[in-house]
Design a protein around this motif. Structure first.
Motif, short mmCIF file in Angstrom:
data_model
loop_
_atom_site.label_atom_id
_atom_site.label_comp_id
_atom_site.label_asym_id
_atom_site.label_seq_id
_atom_site.Cartn_x
_atom_site.Cartn_y
_atom_site.Cartn_z
N LEU A 107 0.83 -1.21 0.00
CA LEU A 107 0.00 0.00 0.00
C LEU A 107 0.86 1.26 0.00
N GLN A 108 1.96 1.19 0.69
CA GLN A 108 2.88 2.32 0.72
C GLN A 108 3.45 2.59 -0.68
N CYS A 109 3.72 1.53 -1.41
CA CYS A 109 4.21 1.68 -2.79
C CYS A 109 3.17 2.37 -3.65
N LEU A 110 1.90 1.98 -3.48
CA LEU A 110 0.83 2.57 -4.28
C LEU A 110 0.65 4.05 -3.99
N LYS A 111 0.90 4.45 -2.77
CA LYS A 111 0.74 5.85 -2.40
C LYS A 111 1.88 6.72 -2.92
N GLY A 112 2.87 6.08 -3.54
CA GLY A 112 3.97 6.84 -4.11
C GLY A 112 5.05 7.20 -3.13
N LYS A 113 5.00 6.61 -1.92
CA LYS A 113 6.04 6.92 -0.92
C LYS A 113 7.35 6.25 -1.27
N ASN A 114 7.28 5.19 -2.07
CA ASN A 114 8.49 4.48 -2.46
C ASN A 114 8.61 4.57 -3.97
N GLU A 115 9.44 5.48 -4.46
CA GLU A 115 9.52 5.74 -5.89
C GLU A 115 10.11 4.59 -6.68
N SER A 116 10.80 3.67 -6.04
CA SER A 116 11.41 2.57 -6.77
C SER A 116 10.38 1.63 -7.35
N PHE A 117 9.15 1.70 -6.86
CA PHE A 117 8.11 0.81 -7.38
C PHE A 117 7.02 1.59 -8.11
N ALA A 118 7.38 2.77 -8.62
CA ALA A 118 6.38 3.58 -9.33
C ALA A 118 6.06 2.98 -10.69
N ASP A 119 7.01 2.26 -11.29
CA ASP A 119 6.79 1.68 -12.61
C ASP A 119 5.80 0.52 -12.51
N SER A 120 4.90 0.41 -13.50
CA SER A 120 3.87 -0.63 -13.46
C SER A 120 4.47 -2.03 -13.52
N ALA A 121 5.53 -2.21 -14.32
CA ALA A 121 6.17 -3.52 -14.40
C ALA A 121 6.80 -3.90 -13.06
N GLU A 122 7.37 -2.92 -12.39
CA GLU A 122 7.99 -3.19 -11.10
C GLU A 122 6.91 -3.52 -10.05
N TRP A 123 5.78 -2.82 -10.15
CA TRP A 123 4.67 -3.11 -9.23
C TRP A 123 4.16 -4.53 -9.45
N GLU A 124 4.03 -4.92 -10.70
CA GLU A 124 3.57 -6.27 -11.02
C GLU A 124 4.53 -7.32 -10.47
N HIS A 125 5.81 -7.05 -10.62
CA HIS A 125 6.83 -7.97 -10.09
C HIS A 125 6.70 -8.08 -8.57
N ARG A 126 6.49 -6.97 -7.91
CA ARG A 126 6.36 -6.98 -6.44
C ARG A 126 5.12 -7.77 -6.01
N LEU A 127 4.03 -7.60 -6.76
CA LEU A 127 2.78 -8.29 -6.41
C LEU A 127 2.91 -9.80 -6.62
N LEU A 128 3.56 -10.21 -7.69
CA LEU A 128 3.77 -11.64 -7.94
C LEU A 128 4.71 -12.25 -6.90
N LYS A 129 5.67 -11.47 -6.48
CA LYS A 129 6.57 -11.93 -5.42
C LYS A 129 5.78 -12.13 -4.12
N PHE A 130 4.84 -11.22 -3.86
CA PHE A 130 3.97 -11.35 -2.70
C PHE A 130 3.10 -12.61 -2.80
N LEU A 131 2.60 -12.90 -4.01
CA LEU A 131 1.79 -14.10 -4.23
C LEU A 131 2.61 -15.35 -3.94
N ARG A 132 3.84 -15.39 -4.45
CA ARG A 132 4.67 -16.57 -4.24
C ARG A 132 4.99 -16.74 -2.75
N ALA A 133 5.28 -15.64 -2.07
CA ALA A 133 5.55 -15.72 -0.63
C ALA A 133 4.33 -16.21 0.13
#
Length: 996
Positions: free
Chosen positions: A432-458
């Motif tokens: 949620l913090q990434c979505l709010k733009g507090k963490n600019e490293s995950f602003a890119d949509s591809a990076e967000w998708e990667h983070r979400l899939l990593k969350f799914l695998r975990a």
């Protein structure tokens, strides 16, 4: 005396009313009226001290009524609240006196007279205000109101309120509504019945107004309204199928008022379900595409209203939690309610904070919920998680909707799996913090998708539940099969399913799902082809061997005889466009698979399976652009993967040679091909990665490869073609492709420098670039300079001294370009020369005075040709001071090409540099005089411009002064037949001047 005092006071009060308007005097006057009327009332009805005659009574009532009308006429426009309250008190006192005797005859006649004014007066604002005063005064009076008069007043006021032909101010509408509410307080039952009757009216405006008033009454919590509320709700429910947008909006507002007032009355009607039903209805109507702009806007406003109603609910209200939970779960999964997930998430979070997310017994759930629950599919935890994941991963959902899906996951964790509570409590806030733009490293949509899939695998690893994971893969598989290609969520579904299959341990299940979707996918659609690749590559992260075996089986089906079929279920000819596209996708998939493969498993399956399958699929495919690009990309990918393994990786030399042959053949075909093609760029990228693999390429292969790359990227396109490109609609795209290709070529040269230890390779590069640096095509010269700049920067970084051994040649090639017509080329030329000087300084451990390089850059950037030539001359003196004498002939040979073919400023710059060098070293170049003279003679033979004539004469004079004997001896010989007329004249002049 009492009767006389009454008459005297009455006359004084009538006079006072016409003079007073507001303030303290008005308050005193109203108080006097009230007190005086109390006394009058006592004397009128007791008659003990001063008995009244019947005629006198009638007369006093008549005069009191006149006073009453005077009060209304003069004091009805009071602005201040204290003034209004004072007047209302006086009016109430008068009504108390007058109603006893003349209520039927006079008071209600006055009210009806006011109501009649709605038809007579153009501005009815004053009428409404007067009526409001009457009704407020009557509110506390116990009186019998005739039904016909009440209905007459109600109809009149209601008609004014619902008349859509008038443009009424908001304040006027509020006053009319206030009158209706006052009447409802006086005669609540009659008012509710009247408004209910208006729901069946053919007038749309009347129905809308009635709904609004009923909602307001419901919110008022009047006892009579509370008793009638269930009956009203049933009446409103009958309007749910009304097609009118206005009626539908009014029903929604009624529901909003109802939910804010009394939730228990909703038991007869699933109002929450109606909100979602209305939202779905507007979605379908907008999706149909047959609405006008205004209609589409109205439907959109209805959707926003639905979201607003749900989002504004007070969950803490009595009975609200029971009304919402678990009913809201029904609306999480269906796609038509996607946008409603935002208010649903807020409601569920509020219910969760109250601790009401408990599993209720079936007996506690109302029949409407049970009916809805069992009409659709069973709401399993896997269905719920799959739905929320898809929304959170959708690139078109927007951050607010994605956050709503994540919050629903967190609040419903106990409904999904017992093991994920703690893990989700830690991870979801970070997402949620990434979505709010507090963490600019995950602003890119591809990076967000990667983070979400990593969350799914975990999540799956935390569960350690194979059966649950398989069920989730089946749900995602079903969603993927039913999702259209145009759907924005399908791309994420492929990746999510691949991630889940990667966590599955049952080999047969993984193979079954992979084969199912490989067969179903239509690779002619680019999104579907990419989906296949994503599915396989994500599944391979933990199931590499299983995925590769499955891919090999499927690839073999595509490469059988012409009568083969891809599967038993789908009849697809192997020569069809779909089969060709599928093979192309599979070629790409093998490369992507290699990138995802564990390093320790990759090498064992690389040559026989990955590369073997790629070449097999390519050989069975048409050699069109799509398949060629797929092949090149796959070579890039698996070469990069092998290189990442480290020094232990060793690639089969014969296989590497075969791949190199394929790539160079592609370059040969595209050299004379399209104006700007993506193939050369992709080939260069593939060669860059392939060249990194051990063993290194042979020098012959490197030279041939480099020559072809330069022909495709530096030499091509021609000047005429560049003009066409710049005028085309795709100019920006073409030029960007050219720039990217040049950067890739520079990186390839760096790789070859790193892998080739001999100095001969740098010589090959200089030889290849020489033709382009002296070309008549200014675009080609610019591209060659860009490549040279990258090459010298790499040499400087790698501390390679190769460039120093070709210092003279490079200076001779670069010097004329300091006055190139293109400003960018001039800047690149000085950058290359600066790199060359720094490299030489490091190799010789010397110190080179480079002066103010910044001013030189500015001078070459100037538009004035004089300024450019002066700056070039300064640079010539700086560079020539550091030019080794043993490189004299290399310098003269290199600069000769520009002297022979150059024009304009380049020719003049070349002459200036040559003269600067000869003057600087005239005493030290005696041994090279003959060779220099031969070079000048060849320039004169092929020279096409007279611009070079002064420089040629000046050079001959310098050489003669350096070694007159050698020069005269050479000129004394008979001229050659190939000598130009210019050279013959120079020869005669020298013999006459120095031959004696």
């Amino acid at each position: 005396m009492c009767i006389s005092f009454v008459w005297l006071t009455l006359a004084g009060l009538r006079s006072l009313v016409g003079q007073v308007r507001s303030g303290r005097t008005l308050h005193i006057a109203c108080a006097v009226v009230k007190q005086w009327l109390e006394g009058v009332k006592v004397h009128l009805y007791s008659g003990k001290q001063c008995p009244w005659l019947a005629t006198e009574k009638e007369q006093i009532y008549k005069n009191l009524y006149q006073l009453f009308c005077s009060v209304l006429s003069n004091w009805q426009d009071c602005k201040e609240e204290k003034d209004k309250q004072a007047v209302l008190g006086a009016v109430a006192s008068m009504l108390t006196v007058l109603q006893e005797e003349l209520q039927q005859k006079h008071i209600w006649e006055q009210v009806l007279w006011l109501v009649h004014q709605y038809q007579e007066a153009q501005d009815t604002c004053m009428v409404t205000k007067s009526l409001s005063i009457f009704l407020e005064a009557l509110e506390g009076v116990q009186s019998v109101i005739l039904k016909d008069k009440f209905l007459a007043i109600t109809r009149a006021v209601f008609y004014q309120l619902s008349d859509d032909t008038k443009q009424q101010r908001e304040a006027d509408r509020a006053e009319l509504t206030h009158c209706i509410l006052l009447q409802a307080q006086i005669c609540p039952e009659e008012m509710v019945l009247f408004l209910q009757s208006q729901l069946d009216s053919e007038r749309e405006a009347g129905c809308v107004a009635a709904l609004g008033l009923l909602g307001t009454l419901a919110r008022s919590n009047e006892p009579m309204m509370t008793e009638k509320l269930s009956q009203v709700v049933e009446a409103v429910q009958c309007l749910c199928r009304d097609p009118s947008t206005q009626v539908r909006r009014a029903i929604l507002y009624f529901i909003k008022d109802l939910l804010n007032a009394n939730t228990w009355s909703c038991s007869a009607w699933d109002v929450v379900g109606h909100i979602f039903s209305e939202f779905s209805r507007t979605t379908r109507r907008r999706a149909a595409g047959n609405l006008s702009a205004q209609e589409a806007q109205e439907e959109g406003a209805l959707q926003e209203l639905c979201m607003d109603i749900l989002g504004s609910l007070d969950v803490s209200a009595r009975g609200m939690s029971k009304l919402l939970w678990p009913r809201l779960l029904l609306y999480v999964v269906p796609a038509e309610y996607t946008s409603m997930l935002i208010p649903v998430s807020h409601c569920v979070q509020a219910v969760a904070e109250r601790g009401d997310l408990t599993v209720r017994d079936m007996e506690e759930l109302d029949p409407h919920f049970l009916s809805s629950m069992f009409q659709g599919p069973l709401l399993t935890p896997q269905i719920l998680l799959a739905r929320l994941l898809v929304v959170a991963g959708s690139p078109f959902a927007g951050s607010e909707l994605q956050a709503a899906a994540l919050l629903l996951m967190q609040n419903l964790h106990s409904k999904i799996h017992r093991a994920v509570g703690a893990m989700w409590a830690a991870e979801i806030p970070l997402l949620l913090q990434c979505l709010k733009g507090k963490n600019e490293s995950f602003a890119d949509s591809a990076e967000w998708e990667h983070r979400l899939l990593k969350f799914l695998r975990a999540t799956l690893d935390t569960m350690e539940d194979e059966a649950w994971t398989k069920a989730l893969s089946c749900e995602l598989s079903q969603r993927l099969s039913s999702s259209p290609s145009s759907s924005g969520e399908k791309s994420f579904l492929y990746k999510a399913l691949g991630t889940v299959l990667g966590a599955c341990k049952e080999v047969l299940h993984v193979q079954e799902k992979l084969l199912q979707h490989l067969e179903e996918a239509n690779a002619e659609e680019p999104s579907e082809a990419q989906g296949m690749i994503s599915l396989l590559s994500h599944a391979a992260e933990s199931n590499f061997h299983t995925v590769l075996d499955t891919l090999t089986v499927f690839a073999s089906r595509l490469c059988k005889g012409r009568n083969g079929r891809i599967s038993r279920h789908k009849k697809m000819d192997l020569d069809s466009a779909r089969a060709q596209a599928t093979r192309s996708a599979l070629i790409l998939a093998h490369g992507s698979l290699a990138l995802r493969a564990p390093k320790e498993q990759l090498l064992a399956r690389l040559e026989g399976d990955i590369v073997g399958n790629i070449l097999l699929l390519y050989s069975c495919s048409r050699q069109d652009l799509q398949n060629k690009l797929a092949l090149v990309q796959s070579i890039t990918d698996f070469s990069s993967a092998v290189h990442a393994v480290g020094d232990s990786a060793f690639f089969n030399p014969s296989l590497k040679g075969k791949l190199l042959e394929i790539l160079t053949d592609l370059l040969k075909k595209y050299y004379l091909g399209t104006p700007v093609s993506p193939v050369p760029l992709n080939v260069v990228l593939a060669l860059e990665q392939l060249s990194k693999l051990k063993p290194s390429l042979e020098s012959k292969d490197m030279r041939e490869m480099l020559t072809l790359c330069c022909k495709n990227i530096v030499t091509h396109p021609s000047a005429r073609m560049m003009l066409k490109i710049r005028k085309s609609q795709q100019a920006a795209q073409y030029l960007q492709l050219l720039q990217t290709s040049l950067k890739a070529l520079g990186r390839l040269m760096v790789v070859l420098l790193e892998t080739e230890s001999t100095n001969s390779f740098f010589q090959n590069i200089v030889h290849v670039l020489q033709r382009s640096l002296t070309s008549v095509n200014m675009w080609e010269r610019k591209r060659a300079l860009q490549t040279c700049s990258q090459l010298l920067a790499a040499c400087e970084e790698l501390q390679r001294g190769d460039a120093c051994k070709h210092f003279g040649s490079l200076v001779g090639l670069l010097a004329p370009l300091t006055c190139d017509p293109m400003p960018t080329s001039r800047q690149l030329a000085i950058a290359c020369l600066s790199s060359l000087l720094r490299i030489q300084a490091k190799v010789t451990n010397g110190v080179i005075e480079m002066g103010d390089i910044g001013s030189l850059h500015e001078g070459l950037h100037a538009c004035s040709t004089i300024s450019q030539l002066q700056t070039s001359s300064k640079l010539a003196r700086m560079v020539c001071r550091n030019l080794p004498l043993e490189h004299t002939i290399d310098f003269m040979t290199a600069i000769k090409e520009t002297l022979r073919k150059g024009k304009g400023m380049r020719m003049r710059a070349a002459g200036k540099w040559m003269i600067t060098f000869l003057q600087m070293y005239r005493k030290d170049i005696c041994r090279d005089v003959l060779l220099i003279l031969y070079i000048l003679r060849s320039c004169a033979s092929s020279m096409q411009q007279s611009t070079f004539m002064p420089f040629l004469c000046q050079a001959v004079v310098i050489l003669t002064r350096c070694d007159a004997e050698v020069m005269i001896d050479n000129f004394s010989r008979l001229p050659k037949a190939t000598d130009s007329e210019m050279w013959r004249r120079i020869r005669e002049f020298c013999l006459q001047r120095w031959g004696q």
